[in-house]
Motif scaffolding. Structure first.
Motif, PDB file in Angstrom:
ATOM      1  N   THR A 149      40.614  44.356  43.229  1.00 52.19           N
ATOM      2  CA  THR A 149      41.758  44.621  42.349  1.00 52.19           C
ATOM      3  C   THR A 149      42.733  45.622  42.960  1.00 52.19           C
ATOM      4  O   THR A 149      43.822  45.832  42.425  1.00 52.19           O
ATOM      5  CB  THR A 149      41.281  45.170  40.990  1.00 52.19           C
ATOM      6  OG1 THR A 149      40.542  46.384  41.207  1.00 52.19           O
ATOM      7  CG2 THR A 149      40.394  44.149  40.282  1.00 52.19           C
ATOM      8  N   LYS A 150      42.325  46.251  44.059  1.00 53.32           N
ATOM      9  CA  LYS A 150      43.191  47.228  44.719  1.00 53.32           C
ATOM     10  C   LYS A 150      42.937  47.127  46.233  1.00 53.32           C
ATOM     11  O   LYS A 150      42.007  47.716  46.758  1.00 53.32           O
ATOM     12  CB  LYS A 150      42.898  48.647  44.228  1.00 53.32           C
ATOM     13  CG  LYS A 150      43.889  49.693  44.766  1.00 53.32           C
ATOM     14  CD  LYS A 150      43.444  51.108  44.435  1.00 53.32           C
ATOM     15  CE  LYS A 150      43.516  51.401  42.955  1.00 53.32           C
ATOM     16  NZ  LYS A 150      43.216  52.839  42.694  1.00 53.32           N
ATOM     17  N   ALA A 157      46.940  41.959  43.833  1.00 49.24           N
ATOM     18  CA  ALA A 157      46.025  43.089  43.994  1.00 49.24           C
ATOM     19  C   ALA A 157      46.416  44.017  45.137  1.00 49.24           C
ATOM     20  O   ALA A 157      45.754  45.038  45.356  1.00 49.24           O
ATOM     21  CB  ALA A 157      44.600  42.565  44.232  1.00 49.24           C
ATOM     22  N   PHE A 175      39.743  36.443  46.672  1.00 45.91           N
ATOM     23  CA  PHE A 175      40.484  36.837  45.473  1.00 45.91           C
ATOM     24  C   PHE A 175      40.354  35.816  44.344  1.00 45.91           C
ATOM     25  O   PHE A 175      41.086  35.876  43.354  1.00 45.91           O
ATOM     26  CB  PHE A 175      41.954  37.076  45.828  1.00 45.91           C
ATOM     27  CG  PHE A 175      42.158  38.325  46.655  1.00 45.91           C
ATOM     28  CD1 PHE A 175      42.326  39.556  46.042  1.00 45.91           C
ATOM     29  CD2 PHE A 175      42.144  38.271  48.040  1.00 45.91           C
ATOM     30  CE1 PHE A 175      42.494  40.711  46.795  1.00 45.91           C
ATOM     31  CE2 PHE A 175      42.305  39.419  48.811  1.00 45.91           C
ATOM     32  CZ  PHE A 175      42.478  40.646  48.186  1.00 45.91           C
TER      33      PHE A 175
END
Length: 335
Positions: free
Chosen positions: A47-48, A67, A159
């Motif tokens: 997510t990052k 992300a 992802f």
């Protein structure tokens, strides 16, 4: 030359193998990601992410992945992204250094759950693995289209956007297939590389020699063999040295010999236009070269300037290469 069907079939096999590995060595929800430095297991979609590899950044944008949190904006945020990646110069993305030198304190503060490197940033792998799971997308493959498809599928799995990756790679493979069909009947091609004040020839096997296979055109000159670790940066002698003078003489003789084959098409990659460090004068340089001007390609205007940022900076990015393929296809059709 690879047809679109061959490209797609080849990468489907790779994708199925990756899925088999994932289910065989981890839980059903885990994703096993082989990469240039080994493999990692991801338990959820990141997510990052901090992304140093511009080809991967290109792919993530093509897949609509949001992300991305950190990018290499360079010293004082002055890095010049290619136009289609200009959004990543925005202040909402953390500046995590340059593609050569990651900013370790900035990364530590960002606390990403994935770091993506490749090519110019691959040497920083050991320093980055202590911050977050890191994958190295570097590859020695000279099959640029197949590599682009494989990397798009890998990032799609990471992802959890596999269907988007499937659709995007299918369209890309079909486009490359159309380019190959047109280039296959276009005669011969010769790739020239402009850097600084010099123009040199690139044969299959040279640093940018994979352009012949990507375009699907028959090279006007024979392939050369290069050490896997060799590059122009590794072997470039000091400016003004006898070795530099000898290298220039060798390069100019090779250029004259290549042009004497009278290629049907000339392709050009202009480093000055890619980096923006110096004004681009490549057209003037080519026009002033009597051997270039004597070719039927030059006389008939069959000269294609490949997008410099795509070929010199980005590499295996599916958006960038799709645009380059479309532009090259249109030029071949018009010629």
């Amino acid at each position: 030359m690879l047809s679109s069907y061959t490209l797609l079939t080849k990468t489907l096999v790779v994708g199925l193998l990756g899925a088999t590995l994932a289910t065989g060595s981890a839980s059903a929800k885990d994703v096993v990601v082989p990469h240039a430095k080994g493999e990692i297991v991801l338990h959820a979609a990141p997510t990052k992410a901090a992304v140093f590899d511009l080809a991967s950044l290109d792919i993530l944008r093509a897949l609509g992945v949001e992300a991305v949190a950190g990018v290499p904006q360079g010293a004082e945020g002055k890095s010049k992204f290619p136009a289609h990646l200009a959004q990543y110069a925005d202040a909402k993305y953390r500046n995590v250094g340059t593609v050569f030198d990651p900013d370790i304190p900035a990364l530590t503060e960002l606390r990403p759950d994935l770091i993506v490197i490749g090519g110019r940033s691959s040497k920083a792998y050991d320093a980055l693995t202590g911050i977050a799971p890191t994958i190295d997308m570097s590859s020695s493959s000279t099959d640029l289209a197949a590599l682009t498809i494989a990397n798009t599928r890998t990032l799609g799995r990471i992802f959890h956007v596999e269907r988007r990756a499937d659709r995007r790679t299918a369209a890309f493979a079909a486009l490359v297939g159309r380019l190959h069909a047109q280039a296959g009947k276009a005669g011969t091609g010769l790739l020239l590389f402009g850097a600084g004040e010099s123009v040199t020839v690139q044969a299959p096997g040279d640093r940018f020699g994979h352009a012949y296979d990507f375009i699907g055109i028959r090279s006007a000159i024979p392939a050369v063999k290069r050490s896997p670790s060799a590059s122009a940066r590794d072997v470039r002698p000091a400016m003004g040295s006898p070795e530099a003078s000898a290298l220039r003489d060798t390069q100019q003789k090779a250029l004259a010999t290549a042009l004497a084959t009278n290629p049907t098409w000339i392709f050009v990659i202009d480093r000055n236009a890619a980096t923006g460090g110096e004004p681009s004068t490549i057209t003037e340089k080519l026009a002033a070269n009597a051997a270039v001007a004597a070719t039927s390609a030059w006389k008939a205007g069959r000269v294609i300037y490949l997008d410099p940022k795509t070929w010199y900076i980005v590499g295996a990015g599916i958006n960038a290469l799709s645009r380059s393929a479309e532009e090259t296809l249109r030029a071949l059709q018009a010629g």
